[in-house]
Design an enzyme around this catalytic site. Structure first.
Site, PDB file in Angstrom:
ATOM      1  N   ASP A  45      -4.811 -30.915 -13.470  1.00  0.00           N
ATOM      2  CA  ASP A  45      -6.051 -30.918 -14.245  1.00  0.00           C
ATOM      3  C   ASP A  45      -6.812 -29.617 -14.058  1.00  0.00           C
ATOM      4  O   ASP A  45      -7.285 -29.008 -15.028  1.00  0.00           O
ATOM      5  CB  ASP A  45      -6.946 -32.086 -13.821  1.00  0.00           C
ATOM      6  CG  ASP A  45      -6.416 -33.422 -14.298  1.00  0.00           C
ATOM      7  OD1 ASP A  45      -5.498 -33.425 -15.137  1.00  0.00           O
ATOM      8  OD2 ASP A  45      -6.918 -34.458 -13.833  1.00  0.00           O
ATOM      9  N   ASP A 104      -8.275 -33.299  -9.347  1.00  0.00           N
ATOM     10  CA  ASP A 104      -7.804 -34.319 -10.289  1.00  0.00           C
ATOM     11  C   ASP A 104      -9.014 -35.118 -10.759  1.00  0.00           C
ATOM     12  O   ASP A 104      -9.732 -35.716  -9.948  1.00  0.00           O
ATOM     13  CB  ASP A 104      -6.794 -35.234  -9.594  1.00  0.00           C
ATOM     14  CG  ASP A 104      -5.828 -35.874 -10.571  1.00  0.00           C
ATOM     15  OD1 ASP A 104      -5.546 -35.274 -11.609  1.00  0.00           O
ATOM     16  OD2 ASP A 104      -5.347 -36.989 -10.278  1.00  0.00           O
ATOM     17  N   LYS A 135     -10.619 -38.233 -12.645  1.00  0.00           N
ATOM     18  CA  LYS A 135     -10.274 -39.602 -13.012  1.00  0.00           C
ATOM     19  C   LYS A 135     -11.492 -40.310 -13.605  1.00  0.00           C
ATOM     20  O   LYS A 135     -12.636 -39.968 -13.299  1.00  0.00           O
ATOM     21  CB  LYS A 135      -9.799 -40.389 -11.781  1.00  0.00           C
ATOM     22  CG  LYS A 135      -8.555 -39.823 -11.111  1.00  0.00           C
ATOM     23  CD  LYS A 135      -7.330 -39.930 -12.012  1.00  0.00           C
ATOM     24  CE  LYS A 135      -6.084 -39.430 -11.307  1.00  0.00           C
ATOM     25  NZ  LYS A 135      -4.897 -39.447 -12.197  1.00  0.00           N
TER      26      LYS A 135
END
Length: 333
Positions: A237, A250, A252
């Site tokens: 990411d 990352d 989420k």
């Protein structure tokens, strides 16, 4: 009528005497003279049992929950004594592939400040390298599969097959919109929400606003990484400095709070796999030792940021190597 004979000794002379008894007398006589048997209910705590019966009978409608039922069981029978779980020997990877690249020198903060973020598009070509996501999905533990299936059945029971399908598509679409809006923010190096962000992701962007204030020196966004030796790939990411430390980040989204790293399930293993691939990918001239998992919430609640330091990353890397070995065994490699 039964007649019993007995004898009396009177003045040295034996005198017979008869006595008449009915059946009722015989039963009473037997009850009084026979030994008493133990009552199986004598060991019950009658005071507790009585209070339990009163509490149950005092309601016309039952409002019992699993918690109250457990409390009543504890009151009547005592607390449950759980047997210890059998210990399992810790597995270790057959081959410990290095997480870091010894040929690369550590990057300084000054070095990372220069240059634009890298975005290497996924180009399969003739490569059949499996993705990190695929490997993790194919090597779920029986316990993980059980809970996933149970959650799916519960959602289908509540919303139906079509409702669950629509729910899954909505979550997927919101995740894509969130990542697209976040990419624009990171590329423009602006912490403000972009004007053309979809309304349904505005809450997610507010949720991570305090995290973005500590993100600097973005090195990569939605960029492909591939391990040169193990031959697996993934798409990170973001690679950037969070509070001065270079991390694989990352992003989420979640409908439920995830305040602890353990709430993120396999995400730390995924981050370690991405970082290990980046460190062994010739397209990058630096390496990353730390990770960050950011969980954003749609209602704008401040996101949770879970840091993974270098020591933790080393342990998650070993867990990834085990999952990679399991995948290869399943695939017959």
């Amino acid at each position: 009528m039964f007649i019993f004979s007995r004898v009396l000794l009177v003045g040295g002379i034996i005198v017979p005497q008869s006595t008449s008894l009915t059946v009722c007398h015989i039963s009473a006589f037997h009850y009084l003279t026979s030994p008493r048997r133990n009552n199986p209910y004598s060991a019950v705590d009658r005071e507790r049992y009585t209070s339990l019966v009163k509490s149950v009978m005092s309601f016309k409608v039952s409002y019992q929950t699993p918690e109250t039922l457990q409390a009543e069981d504890d009151q009547v029978y005592g607390p449950v004594v759980k047997a210890p779980m059998p210990s399992r020997a810790a597995r270790t990877p057959k081959i410990i592939h290095p997480f870091l690249n010894s040929e690369r020198s550590p990057e300084t903060e000054e070095d990372s400040e220069s240059g634009l973020p890298v975005r290497i598009a996924l180009n399969r070509g003739g490569s059949f390298a499996p993705s990190v996501t695929r490997i993790l999905q194919q090597t779920l533990s029986p316990e993980q599969i059980f809970y996933l299936e149970r959650w799916k059945r519960r959602m289908i029971a509540e919303h139906g097959e079509e409702g669950f399908k629509e729910y899954s598509q909505t979550i997927f679409r919101q995740g894509n919109l969130f990542h697209s809006a976040l990419e624009k923010i990171l590329e423009n190096r602006s912490l403000s929400e972009t004007p053309d962000s979809a309304p349904e992701v505005q809450g997610y962007l507010r949720s991570i606003s305090h995290i973005l204030e500590d993100v600097r020196a973005v090195r990569a966004i939605e960029s492909t990484v591939q391990h040169a030796t193990l031959n697996y790939l993934g798409i990170v990411d973001c690679v950037a400095r969070y509070r001065g430390v270079l991390c694989v980040i990352d992003w989420k989204t979640s409908e439920k709070p995830k305040p602890f790293l353990s709430n993120t399930y396999d995400n730390p293993v995924q981050v370690a796999a991405y970082a290990g691939a980046l460190n062994n990918d010739g397209n990058y001239n630096y390496q990353v030792e730390n990770g960050l998992i950011v969980v954003a919430y749609k209602d704008g609640t401040p996101a949770h940021a879970h840091r993974i330091n270098s020591d933790m990353m080393s342990e998650y890397w070993k867990a990834w190597l085990l999952r990679f070995e399991d995948y290869n065994e399943q695939s017959g490699l």
